[in-house]
Design a protein around this motif. Structure first.
Motif, PDB file in Angstrom:
ATOM      1  N   ASP A 143      -2.148   7.435  19.594  1.00  0.00           N
ATOM      2  CA  ASP A 143      -2.394   6.537  18.398  1.00  0.00           C
ATOM      3  C   ASP A 143      -1.231   5.830  17.977  1.00  0.00           C
ATOM      4  O   ASP A 143      -1.062   4.607  17.490  1.00  0.00           O
ATOM      5  CB  ASP A 143      -2.950   7.491  17.115  1.00  0.00           C
ATOM      6  N   LYS A 144      -0.143   6.580  17.805  1.00  0.00           N
ATOM      7  CA  LYS A 144       1.106   6.237  17.365  1.00  0.00           C
ATOM      8  C   LYS A 144       1.715   5.054  18.274  1.00  0.00           C
ATOM      9  O   LYS A 144       2.339   4.029  17.706  1.00  0.00           O
ATOM     10  CB  LYS A 144       2.288   6.968  17.281  1.00  0.00           C
ATOM     11  N   GLU A 145       1.388   4.931  19.397  1.00  0.00           N
ATOM     12  CA  GLU A 145       1.931   4.012  20.364  1.00  0.00           C
ATOM     13  C   GLU A 145       1.049   2.618  20.119  1.00  0.00           C
ATOM     14  O   GLU A 145       1.468   1.526  20.098  1.00  0.00           O
ATOM     15  CB  GLU A 145       1.637   4.249  21.960  1.00  0.00           C
ATOM     16  N   ASP A 146      -0.185   2.790  19.644  1.00  0.00           N
ATOM     17  CA  ASP A 146      -1.336   1.736  19.654  1.00  0.00           C
ATOM     18  C   ASP A 146      -1.130   0.859  18.136  1.00  0.00           C
ATOM     19  O   ASP A 146      -1.492   0.052  17.887  1.00  0.00           O
ATOM     20  CB  ASP A 146      -2.670   2.270  19.805  1.00  0.00           C
ATOM     21  N   ILE A 147      -0.527   1.911  17.136  1.00  0.00           N
ATOM     22  CA  ILE A 147      -0.373   1.383  15.892  1.00  0.00           C
ATOM     23  C   ILE A 147       0.602   0.049  15.649  1.00  0.00           C
ATOM     24  O   ILE A 147       1.725   0.302  15.973  1.00  0.00           O
ATOM     25  CB  ILE A 147      -0.108   2.419  14.761  1.00  0.00           C
ATOM     26  N   ASP A 148       0.090  -0.989  15.273  1.00  0.00           N
ATOM     27  CA  ASP A 148       1.177  -2.062  15.051  1.00  0.00           C
ATOM     28  C   ASP A 148       1.040  -2.601  13.576  1.00  0.00           C
ATOM     29  O   ASP A 148       1.589  -3.677  13.273  1.00  0.00           O
ATOM     30  CB  ASP A 148       0.898  -3.279  15.920  1.00  0.00           C
ATOM     31  N   LEU A 149       0.586  -2.022  12.682  1.00  0.00           N
ATOM     32  CA  LEU A 149       0.458  -2.397  11.161  1.00  0.00           C
ATOM     33  C   LEU A 149       0.291  -1.043  10.426  1.00  0.00           C
ATOM     34  O   LEU A 149      -0.548  -0.134  10.684  1.00  0.00           O
ATOM     35  CB  LEU A 149      -0.890  -3.209  11.015  1.00  0.00           C
ATOM     36  N   VAL A 150       1.148  -0.974   9.442  1.00  0.00           N
ATOM     37  CA  VAL A 150       1.307   0.204   8.389  1.00  0.00           C
ATOM     38  C   VAL A 150       1.097  -0.586   7.208  1.00  0.00           C
ATOM     39  O   VAL A 150       1.981  -1.218   6.760  1.00  0.00           O
ATOM     40  CB  VAL A 150       2.165   0.964   8.660  1.00  0.00           C
ATOM     41  N   ILE A 151       0.006  -0.057   6.197  1.00  0.00           N
ATOM     42  CA  ILE A 151       0.055  -0.547   4.938  1.00  0.00           C
ATOM     43  C   ILE A 151      -0.200   0.485   3.836  1.00  0.00           C
ATOM     44  O   ILE A 151      -1.110   1.631   4.263  1.00  0.00           O
ATOM     45  CB  ILE A 151      -1.355  -1.686   4.820  1.00  0.00           C
ATOM     46  N   VAL A 152       0.546   0.601   2.800  1.00  0.00           N
ATOM     47  CA  VAL A 152       0.304   1.332   1.848  1.00  0.00           C
ATOM     48  C   VAL A 152      -0.090   0.996   0.531  1.00  0.00           C
ATOM     49  O   VAL A 152       0.822  -0.122   0.128  1.00  0.00           O
ATOM     50  CB  VAL A 152       1.570   2.142   1.851  1.00  0.00           C
ATOM     51  N   GLY A 153      -1.300   1.164   0.151  1.00  0.00           N
ATOM     52  CA  GLY A 153      -1.666   0.833  -1.183  1.00  0.00           C
ATOM     53  C   GLY A 153      -1.264   1.845  -1.984  1.00  0.00           C
ATOM     54  O   GLY A 153      -1.317   3.199  -1.935  1.00  0.00           O
ATOM     55  N   THR A 154      -0.508   1.444  -3.182  1.00  0.00           N
ATOM     56  CA  THR A 154       0.056   2.371  -4.155  1.00  0.00           C
ATOM     57  C   THR A 154       0.522   1.559  -5.489  1.00  0.00           C
ATOM     58  O   THR A 154       0.411   0.423  -5.461  1.00  0.00           O
ATOM     59  CB  THR A 154       1.251   3.030  -3.779  1.00  0.00           C
ATOM     60  N   GLU A 155       0.224   2.452  -6.755  1.00  0.00           N
ATOM     61  CA  GLU A 155       0.889   2.008  -7.693  1.00  0.00           C
ATOM     62  C   GLU A 155       1.941   2.772  -8.358  1.00  0.00           C
ATOM     63  O   GLU A 155       2.465   2.685  -9.559  1.00  0.00           O
ATOM     64  CB  GLU A 155      -0.236   1.594  -8.787  1.00  0.00           C
ATOM     65  N   SER A 156       2.403   3.632  -7.278  1.00  0.00           N
ATOM     66  CA  SER A 156       3.557   4.565  -7.707  1.00  0.00           C
ATOM     67  C   SER A 156       4.906   4.405  -6.843  1.00  0.00           C
ATOM     68  O   SER A 156       5.336   5.214  -6.171  1.00  0.00           O
ATOM     69  CB  SER A 156       2.924   5.908  -7.546  1.00  0.00           C
ATOM     70  N   GLY A 157       5.125   3.051  -6.691  1.00  0.00           N
ATOM     71  CA  GLY A 157       6.305   2.925  -5.646  1.00  0.00           C
ATOM     72  C   GLY A 157       7.306   3.441  -6.055  1.00  0.00           C
ATOM     73  O   GLY A 157       7.708   3.877  -7.382  1.00  0.00           O
ATOM     74  N   ILE A 158       8.289   3.750  -5.073  1.00  0.00           N
ATOM     75  CA  ILE A 158       9.578   4.009  -5.342  1.00  0.00           C
ATOM     76  C   ILE A 158      10.710   3.452  -5.250  1.00  0.00           C
ATOM     77  O   ILE A 158      11.907   3.559  -5.610  1.00  0.00           O
ATOM     78  CB  ILE A 158       9.661   5.268  -4.182  1.00  0.00           C
ATOM     79  N   ASP A 182       8.977   0.350  17.031  1.00  0.00           N
ATOM     80  CA  ASP A 182       9.604  -0.779  15.876  1.00  0.00           C
ATOM     81  C   ASP A 182       8.903  -2.232  15.619  1.00  0.00           C
ATOM     82  O   ASP A 182       9.027  -2.867  14.790  1.00  0.00           O
ATOM     83  CB  ASP A 182      11.017  -1.050  16.346  1.00  0.00           C
ATOM     84  N   ASP A 183       8.200  -2.356  16.721  1.00  0.00           N
ATOM     85  CA  ASP A 183       7.534  -3.754  16.786  1.00  0.00           C
ATOM     86  C   ASP A 183       6.305  -3.903  16.028  1.00  0.00           C
ATOM     87  O   ASP A 183       5.078  -3.915  16.739  1.00  0.00           O
ATOM     88  CB  ASP A 183       7.482  -4.272  18.309  1.00  0.00           C
ATOM     89  N   ILE A 184       6.328  -3.769  14.996  1.00  0.00           N
ATOM     90  CA  ILE A 184       5.072  -3.448  13.936  1.00  0.00           C
ATOM     91  C   ILE A 184       5.391  -4.134  12.691  1.00  0.00           C
ATOM     92  O   ILE A 184       6.342  -4.479  12.357  1.00  0.00           O
ATOM     93  CB  ILE A 184       4.658  -1.961  13.905  1.00  0.00           C
ATOM     94  N   ARG A 185       4.243  -4.299  11.669  1.00  0.00           N
ATOM     95  CA  ARG A 185       4.179  -4.690  10.429  1.00  0.00           C
ATOM     96  C   ARG A 185       3.998  -3.555   9.577  1.00  0.00           C
ATOM     97  O   ARG A 185       3.251  -2.667   9.812  1.00  0.00           O
ATOM     98  CB  ARG A 185       3.215  -5.692  10.337  1.00  0.00           C
ATOM     99  N   THR A 186       5.069  -3.644   8.385  1.00  0.00           N
ATOM    100  CA  THR A 186       4.995  -2.524   7.512  1.00  0.00           C
ATOM    101  C   THR A 186       5.040  -3.324   6.122  1.00  0.00           C
ATOM    102  O   THR A 186       5.977  -3.740   6.146  1.00  0.00           O
ATOM    103  CB  THR A 186       5.938  -1.545   7.709  1.00  0.00           C
ATOM    104  N   PHE A 187       4.060  -2.831   5.377  1.00  0.00           N
ATOM    105  CA  PHE A 187       4.187  -3.200   3.788  1.00  0.00           C
ATOM    106  C   PHE A 187       3.235  -2.636   2.933  1.00  0.00           C
ATOM    107  O   PHE A 187       2.670  -1.952   3.466  1.00  0.00           O
ATOM    108  CB  PHE A 187       4.018  -5.006   3.719  1.00  0.00           C
ATOM    109  N   GLU A 188       3.849  -2.861   1.652  1.00  0.00           N
ATOM    110  CA  GLU A 188       3.138  -2.139   0.576  1.00  0.00           C
ATOM    111  C   GLU A 188       2.130  -3.098  -0.117  1.00  0.00           C
ATOM    112  O   GLU A 188       2.677  -4.293  -0.528  1.00  0.00           O
ATOM    113  CB  GLU A 188       4.205  -1.187  -0.327  1.00  0.00           C
TER     114      GLU A 188
END
Length: 387
Positions: free
Chosen positions: A67-82, A100-106
């Motif tokens: 799974d970790k190898e296949d993930i290329d997008l991580v999105i966190v939905g939150t209203e408790s940002g740090i 490293d070659d993935i998209r990450t955003f909040e």
């Protein structure tokens, strides 16, 4: 090609306060909390847990190396940002050891954020069927001690893996949605606790549900009879019950009883955790899947997502073949193993978690989680993986 939720998991802290004890401490009738609000326990989030650690803890135990190898997008939905700039998703991807070659955003829109993230993941996998997306709804709900909203606090994280040919649920068709600029709930910059017009917010929630649910039925030609269960954003579980009663106006006695029974299954976990904002709809989904024994593959679930300010959306998902075989079924045991703390202990933890001092170390003794926040060094949060 079917796209949907392949895996789902939940995490909250190992501490909670009993709502009967809280009611007595606040000179209230316990039934006001237990029945009137629909809550029996409230998760207490220590300073050593935040949306990063809770999100990582929720995701780690459900993800395989593949799974970790296949993930290329991580999105966190939150209203408790740090952080006002850096996303929690970047921290989480690093803690999980993703490539490293993935998209990450909040993403932020009150309690709707995880649904927005889920819909983005659906689009991503549609275009890239071999990819997987990690979606996390993580929040800590704070309204203040001795306030009307105190009883609806809580916190935790739900992690979902979105993929093609999912094992649990697949999306069906499109959605109906509604957005209006209103002030039912908000948290200005610099405020650690939310501001809310409680009665107004409850009325808007019901108005939004009736609007998007009615539009969905008009768009699809479905009636209440086409849904085997209805799931709701649950800031407190009585709120979802009010929305269900709106839907039941169109149902005969048999269908109404079925939906009511499955609603009770869907709010078991939320009753024991409290409000986790962006994750609450999906904790309810997990509760239904793990506690109901009469749903079957192909059954249609209707989901209502709501975020104050305000955004609402209604969409449907279909249960996959043999979905029960792929559930982790660890949540009930996890919730039962938590430690009940006194109201006095809860208040001390709450006040301490409002302010993090620079160049400080946190006491980890009360936290047994794998991922923890250990302190702040030169204004940088310090995280630790204990394994």
């Amino acid at each position: 090609m079917d796209i949907g939720i392949d895996k789902i998991n939940f995490f909250t802290s190992n501490l909670y306060v009993d709502m009967t004890e809280l009611a007595i401490a606040r000179n209230e009738d316990p039934d006001k909390y237990l029945i009137g609000i629909g809550q029996s326990k409230m998760a207490v989030i220590p300073p050593t847990q935040d949306i990063v650690t809770m999100g990582a803890n929720a995701a780690e135990s459900m993800l395989t190396d593949e799974d970790k190898e296949d993930i290329d997008l991580v999105i966190v939905g939150t209203e408790s940002g740090i952080d006002n700039s850096k996303s929690a998703a970047a921290y989480i991807a690093d803690l999980l050891g993703l490539r490293d070659d993935i998209r990450t955003f909040e993403i932020k829109q009150a309690c709707y954020g995880a649904t927005a993230a889920l819909q983005m993941a659906k689009a991503q996998v549609t275009l890239n069927p071999d990819s997987k997306a990690l979606i996390i709804g993580a929040d800590i709900a704070k309204y203040g001690l001795n306030t009307p909203g105190e009883v609806t606090q809580g916190g935790g994280a739900v992690a979902m893996l979105v993929s093609a040919n999912p094992k649990l649920l697949s999306f069906e068709g499109g959605s109906t949605y509604l957005s209006r600029n209103i002030m039912d709930f908000w948290r200005p910059l610099g405020h650690s606790e939310a501001l809310v017009d409680g009665k107004y917010s409850s009325n808007v929630y019901l108005d939004f549900f009736n609007n998007v649910y009615s539009n969905y039925k008009d768009k699809t030609g479905f009636t209440i009879d086409n849904f085997e269960a209805l799931l709701f954003h649950l800031p407190y579980t009585k709120m979802g019950l009010k929305a269900l009663r709106e839907a039941q106006k169109d149902a005969d006695a048999k269908v109404s009883a079925k939906l009511a029974h499955r609603f009770e299954d869907s709010r078991l976990y939320n009753r024991q955790v409290g409000n986790l904002y962006t994750g609450s709809l999906y904790l309810s989904l997990l509760s239904l899947l793990e506690n109901n024994d009469d749903l079957k593959s192909g059954d249609r679930l209707g989901l209502f997502s709501y975020g104050s300010g305000a955004q609402g959306e209604f969409f449907a998902m279909l249960l996959r073949k043999d979905y029960r075989k792929y559930l982790m079924n660890t949540t009930n045991e996890f919730l039962q193993k938590r430690t009940c703390i006194s109201v006095e202990e809860y208040e001390k933890i709450y006040l301490k978690s409002l302010h993090y001092e620079n160049n400080s170390e946190l006491d980890l003794d009360m936290d047994d989680a794998q991922f923890v926040l250990t302190g702040i060094k030169e204004n940088q949060r310090q995280y630790k993986n204990r394994i």
